[in-house]
Design a protein around this motif. Structure first.
Motif, mmCIF file in Angstrom:
data_model
loop_
_atom_site.group_PDB
_atom_site.id
_atom_site.type_symbol
_atom_site.label_atom_id
_atom_site.label_comp_id
_atom_site.label_asym_id
_atom_site.label_seq_id
_atom_site.Cartn_x
_atom_site.Cartn_y
_atom_site.Cartn_z
ATOM 1 N N SER A 68 -38.237 -5.142 0.950
ATOM 2 C CA SER A 68 -38.087 -3.800 1.507
ATOM 3 C C SER A 68 -37.633 -2.870 0.395
ATOM 4 O O SER A 68 -36.915 -3.293 -0.519
ATOM 5 N N ALA A 69 -38.009 -1.627 0.493
ATOM 6 C CA ALA A 69 -37.517 -0.630 -0.459
ATOM 7 C C ALA A 69 -36.015 -0.467 -0.266
ATOM 8 O O ALA A 69 -35.519 -0.550 0.858
ATOM 9 N N SER A 71 -34.390 2.307 -1.420
ATOM 10 C CA SER A 71 -34.094 3.733 -1.348
ATOM 11 C C SER A 71 -35.393 4.526 -1.372
ATOM 12 O O SER A 71 -36.408 4.058 -1.897
ATOM 13 N N ASP A 72 -35.332 5.721 -0.818
ATOM 14 C CA ASP A 72 -36.462 6.646 -0.903
ATOM 15 C C ASP A 72 -36.426 7.459 -2.190
ATOM 16 O O ASP A 72 -37.382 8.162 -2.509
ATOM 17 N N ARG A 73 -35.327 7.407 -2.928
ATOM 18 C CA ARG A 73 -35.196 8.173 -4.165
ATOM 19 C C ARG A 73 -36.153 7.618 -5.220
ATOM 20 O O ARG A 73 -36.262 6.407 -5.408
ATOM 21 N N CYS A 74 -36.816 8.491 -5.936
ATOM 22 C CA CYS A 74 -37.818 8.064 -6.911
ATOM 23 C C CYS A 74 -37.217 7.214 -8.032
ATOM 24 O O CYS A 74 -37.894 6.359 -8.582
ATOM 25 N N TYR A 76 -35.336 4.821 -7.759
ATOM 26 C CA TYR A 76 -35.270 3.432 -7.299
ATOM 27 C C TYR A 76 -36.620 2.905 -6.846
ATOM 28 O O TYR A 76 -36.687 1.888 -6.154
ATOM 29 N N ALA A 77 -37.682 3.548 -7.243
ATOM 30 C CA ALA A 77 -39.021 3.150 -6.799
ATOM 31 C C ALA A 77 -39.372 1.722 -7.202
ATOM 32 O O ALA A 77 -40.187 1.077 -6.544
#
Length: 165
Positions: A68-69, A71-74, A76-77
């Motif tokens: 799973s991701a 974070s939505d922050r780039c 932490y992509a």
């Protein structure tokens, strides 16, 4: 070891995947969760290109791994959190390692640079498995959450891609 095949985790595996998940939950040292989610919630939370099942020769699910991701922050992509679960009767046969190897291959091909997870310190088999697969212990998050009314610690592990430049 009998024949084990690693395949993409698909909706057709849902019932067996969730049963393996619940078996791990019921043992008490795998997760803070107390019930496996329904398939819709599970499917929505897991990255499609980074989830696999281990199947026996008859197509039964022996275990699964999914990411799973975080974070939505780039920034932490390239960071994911993973879970790996093996049916109690299939443990000790290399299933978890084969699943982790598939996850590592898919994340590296997908540009993921860090795979992380939180593991209860009592889950010594999982900690040993992750160490053998190239994960390192970052530290212990003490009393991070309550589980059945008891504060639990979590050992944070990560694997950094050697492809990271």
């Amino acid at each position: 070891m009998s024949r084990v095949r690693i395949a993409a985790l698909l909706p057709e595996h849902a019932e067996q995947v969730l049963a393996v998940y619940q078996a791990g939950i019921d043992e008490g040292d795998a997760t803070f969760e107390t019930r496996a989610p329904d398939w819709t919630a599970f499917d929505k939370a897991k990255l499609p290109g980074h989830r696999f099942v281990a199947l026996d020769g008859d197509g039964r699910v022996l275990g699964w791994v999914a990411a799973s991701a975080v974070s939505d922050r780039c920034a932490y992509a390239g960071v994911v959190e993973h879970s790996v679960y093996v049916h109690p009767e299939a443990r000790g046969r290399g299933v978890a390692r084969a699943l982790l190897d598939a996850l590592i291959a898919s994340t590296e091909a997908g540009g993921i640079w860090t795979i992380q997870s939180g593991i209860f310190p009592e889950n010594t088999a999982s900690l040993a498995l992750h160490e053998r697969a190239g994960f390192r212990v970052i530290g212990t998050r003490e009393r991070i959450g309550r589980h059945h009314g008891v504060w639990r610690d979590v050992v944070l592990v990560e694997r950094r891609s050697p492809l990271l430049k």
